[in-house]
Write a protein that holds these residues in place. Structure first.
Motif, PDB file in Angstrom:
ATOM      1  N   GLU B 206       0.826  -1.213   0.000  1.00 32.31           N
ATOM      2  CA  GLU B 206       0.000   0.000   0.000  1.00 32.31           C
ATOM      3  C   GLU B 206       0.862   1.266   0.000  1.00 32.31           C
ATOM      4  OE1 GLU B 206      -2.622  -0.587   3.348  1.00 32.31           O
ATOM      5  OE2 GLU B 206      -3.639  -2.246   2.320  1.00 32.31           O
ATOM      6  N   MET B 207       1.954   1.218   0.765  1.00 31.43           N
ATOM      7  CA  MET B 207       2.867   2.376   0.802  1.00 31.43           C
ATOM      8  C   MET B 207       3.517   2.611  -0.557  1.00 31.43           C
ATOM      9  SD  MET B 207       3.026   4.105   3.544  1.00 31.43           S
ATOM     10  CE  MET B 207       1.274   3.946   3.670  1.00 31.43           C
ATOM     11  N   THR B 208       3.889   1.517  -1.237  1.00 27.85           N
ATOM     12  CA  THR B 208       4.482   1.630  -2.569  1.00 27.85           C
ATOM     13  C   THR B 208       3.514   2.331  -3.496  1.00 27.85           C
ATOM     14  OG1 THR B 208       5.563  -0.489  -2.155  1.00 27.85           O
ATOM     15  CG2 THR B 208       5.568   0.317  -4.435  1.00 27.85           C
ATOM     16  N   TYR B 209       2.278   1.875  -3.442  1.00 26.22           N
ATOM     17  CA  TYR B 209       1.238   2.463  -4.292  1.00 26.22           C
ATOM     18  C   TYR B 209       1.061   3.944  -3.967  1.00 26.22           C
ATOM     19  CZ  TYR B 209      -3.165   2.726  -6.862  1.00 26.22           C
ATOM     20  OH  TYR B 209      -4.151   3.053  -7.748  1.00 26.22           O
ATOM     21  N   TYR B 210       1.066   4.239  -2.680  1.00 27.95           N
ATOM     22  CA  TYR B 210       0.869   5.618  -2.227  1.00 27.95           C
ATOM     23  C   TYR B 210       1.980   6.546  -2.725  1.00 27.95           C
ATOM     24  CZ  TYR B 210       0.779   9.544   1.059  1.00 27.95           C
ATOM     25  OH  TYR B 210       0.774  10.789   1.610  1.00 27.95           O
ATOM     26  N   ILE B 211       3.212   6.083  -2.632  1.00 32.20           N
ATOM     27  CA  ILE B 211       4.335   6.904  -3.100  1.00 32.20           C
ATOM     28  C   ILE B 211       4.186   7.221  -4.583  1.00 32.20           C
ATOM     29  CG2 ILE B 211       6.805   6.932  -3.606  1.00 32.20           C
ATOM     30  CD1 ILE B 211       7.289   5.299  -1.152  1.00 32.20           C
ATOM     31  N   VAL B 212       3.876   6.192  -5.356  1.00 27.12           N
ATOM     32  CA  VAL B 212       3.864   6.379  -6.803  1.00 27.12           C
ATOM     33  C   VAL B 212       2.621   7.120  -7.265  1.00 27.12           C
ATOM     34  CG1 VAL B 212       3.955   5.219  -9.041  1.00 27.12           C
ATOM     35  CG2 VAL B 212       5.255   4.295  -7.109  1.00 27.12           C
ATOM     36  N   GLU B 213       1.468   6.704  -6.756  1.00 29.04           N
ATOM     37  CA  GLU B 213       0.210   7.235  -7.295  1.00 29.04           C
ATOM     38  C   GLU B 213      -0.324   8.429  -6.502  1.00 29.04           C
ATOM     39  OE1 GLU B 213      -0.748   5.899 -10.085  1.00 29.04           O
ATOM     40  OE2 GLU B 213       0.614   4.182 -10.028  1.00 29.04           O
TER      41      GLU B 213
END
Ligand SMILES: Nc1ncnc2c1ncn2[C@@H]1O[C@H](COP(=O)(O)OP(=O)(O)OP(=O)(O)O)[C@@H](O)[C@H]1O
Ligand SMILES: [Mg+2]
Lengths: 281, 237
Positions: B206-213
């Motif tokens: 979820e954090m990965t997604y948050y950083i990118v998107e």
């Protein structure tokens, strides 16, 4: 919707109370104060503002950000026809205040500027006393009945601009004799003395120390209750702190306009992103 | 994305990401060793895992300090802000994964006092599945690979399914041989901790997604509704 539904129907009393909250917030939702549609500005052949559409909301602080020379000051000056004073400047498109065209032939620019006040990028006190600098606007617009009222407006305006303490004992001295930061606060006092509906501020804090800056920011916060404020700033932190809406200008274009929180957490346009994060595009 | 005009800002963010990568690698190693310790009833290796956890605690603190310094000195916004905040959160997630691995390793002591149990093998298999999820999600995080992150996130349901069937398997084992109740309840607890590590891995996704998107991944993740056994509670430290 029926009256019963509006009050929360046959739901318990507490729910009814909660149901009324949205209508209260709808009442306080900011309304359109000024609009620009297809606005272009030329200085001779130089196309400084290109087809800008923007809404300035009431009771809202709107920040204009963007690299030096992108046209922030130019566009800001369109909002109270300050560009009229520049010979080679030509403004086209539609700009309104409360729905009325401000470039209409019937509009008196001096009256307009009493409603849409301005604090300039460079402090520009009149070569007059501190008192007269602030009293100027209320006097020419006949906003006060007597000297006591005028004294009061001058003091209140200087206090709100957080300059009173420094100048209260020398109001008769020339405004041009103050330090740069003091001059800027004097200009803020002068601008708010006429109680404008819209206040345009072009980098009002660029010459101020952190304390005076914080006071001006507090003043902006306070003024927002009753006015609409547009501030040009090169400080991203300041834009983030004081504004609810942010417009990013780049090479004369309005690239992005959105809620300030959105601009500073997840901007839509790469150019905005590069600018606010301090990247080489 | 282009570099920052102030290059020290780039170094700060790179340092944070390097430290996260390093800490992630260590967390993987800890889990892997903990699994090996229970599979081989290796008390010494278990003790090493317990000791190694201190390093993860230290790294978490280092990352926290570096992130706070970046927040204070650089006032990051937009993607830089998300990067920094995510680093803080991921560091504390990895620290928790470390704690769970430590608790898993400790069960090796109890296992070593028993005859070898057949039911340990499926527990270790579940552990490998979870370890796989963790390594993949750390790869996704490091390379800011959202499709990979989302794929790990979706696959957590498989971990939940494994957990539920393992739970029944251990229960059956206990019923068949009441002498194993004590040790099997420890294995249930291992399984529960693995299931939690799986959840932490989805958080990193979820954090990965948050950083990118710049947006939350949402909460419509397929869930296997893991059995919340009273027996599978935290073991005292
Ligand atoms: N009075 C003027 N006469 C001619 N050209 C002007 C004038 N004022 C501005 N310009 C030109 O218009 C463009 C926009 O200038 P403007 O002052 O609006 O930029 P800005 O965004 O306010 O920049 P800064 O952040 O440096 O104040 C520039 O190319 C500038 O040279
Ligand atoms: Mg300017």
């Amino acid at each position: 919707m029926t009256v019963a539904e509006d009050l929360g129907g046959d739901a318990p009393a507490e729910t009814g109370a909660v149901a009324r909250i949205p209508s209260a917030s709808a009442r306080t939702a900011p309304e359109l104060k000024m609009t620009a549609r297809s606005c272009d500005v030329f200085y001779g052949d130089n196309h400084a503002i290109k087809n800008v559409d923007v809404d300035i909301l009431d009771n809202t602080v709107t920040a204009f950000i963007g690299p030096s020379g992108c046209g922030k000051s130019t566009f800001l000056r369109c909002l109270n026809r300050m560009n009229d004073t520049i010979d080679i400047c030509r403004v086209t498109g539609e700009l309104t205040l409360d729905g009325e065209d401000i470039y209409d032939a019937k509009v008196d620019p001096v009256q307009l500027r009493a409603r849409v006040g301005m604090v300039f990028q460079k402090p520009n006190p009149f070569p007059k006393s501190i008192y007269d600098n602030v009293a100027y606007g209320p006097r020419i617009h006949g906003l006060v009945r007597n000297k006591a009222d005028l004294d009061d407006v001058v003091e209140q305006s200087l206090r709100r601009a957080s300059l009173w303490g420094e100048v209260s004992d020398r109001l008769d001295q020339p405004g041009t004799g103050l330090s740069g930061g003091q001059q800027q606060r004097l200009c803020i006092a002068r601008a708010i003395a006429t109680a404008p509906e819209v206040l345009l501020m072009d980098e009002p804090c660029s010459a101020l120390d952190p304390i005076a800056t914080a006071r001006v920011e507090e003043l902006i916060h306070e003024l927002r209750e009753n006015y609409s404020i547009v501030i040009v700033t090169h400080s991203m932190q300041q834009a983030a702190r004081v504004s609810q809406k942010t417009a990013f200008f780049h090479l004369g274009h309005l690239v992005e306009y959105d809620d300030t929180t959105k601009i500073f957490t997840n901007p839509h346009d790469k150019r905005t992103q590069d600018y606010i994060t301090g990247r080489i595009g | 994305m282009g570099p920052h005009i102030v290059s020290a800002f780039d170094s700060d963010l790179q340092l944070l990401n390097r430290k996260i990568a390093e800490m992630g690698g260590l967390a993987e190693e800890q889990l892997s060793s903990a699994l090996k310790a229970i599979a081989q009833r290796d008390v010494e290796l278990a003790a090493e895992v317990v000791k190694g956890d201190k390093k993860l605690d230290e790294m978490e603190m280092e990352i926290e300090e570096a992130a706070i310094r970046t927040l204070a000195l650089r006032q990051p916004v937009a993607t830089d802000l998300r990067d920094t905040v995510a680093a803080l959160k991921v560091a504390s997630t990895l620290e928790r994964i470390g704690d769970l691995s430590k608790s898993i390793a400790r069960v090796a002591d109890i296992l070593s006092q028993h005859r070898p149990l057949l039911v340990v093998a499926p527990v270790v298999r579940m552990g490998r599945q979870v370890l796989g999820q963790l390594s993949e999600v750390l790869d996704a995080y490091t390379s800011r690979d959202t499709p990979l992150a989302v794929s790990v996130w979706r696959r957590d349901v498989e971990v939940d399914v494994t957990y539920n069937s393992l739970f029944r398997e251990i229960l059956t084992y206990m019923m068949e041989d009441p002498r194993t109740i004590g040790v099997c309840s420890q294995l249930m607890f291992v399984a529960k901790n693995l299931e939690r590590i799986g959840d932490h891995s989805t958080f990193i996704a979820e954090m990965t997604y948050y950083i990118v998107e710049g947006e939350q991944l949402g909460d419509d993740r397929p869930k296997g509704d893991p059995i919340d056994a009273d027996i599978a509670v935290d073991m005292p430290d």
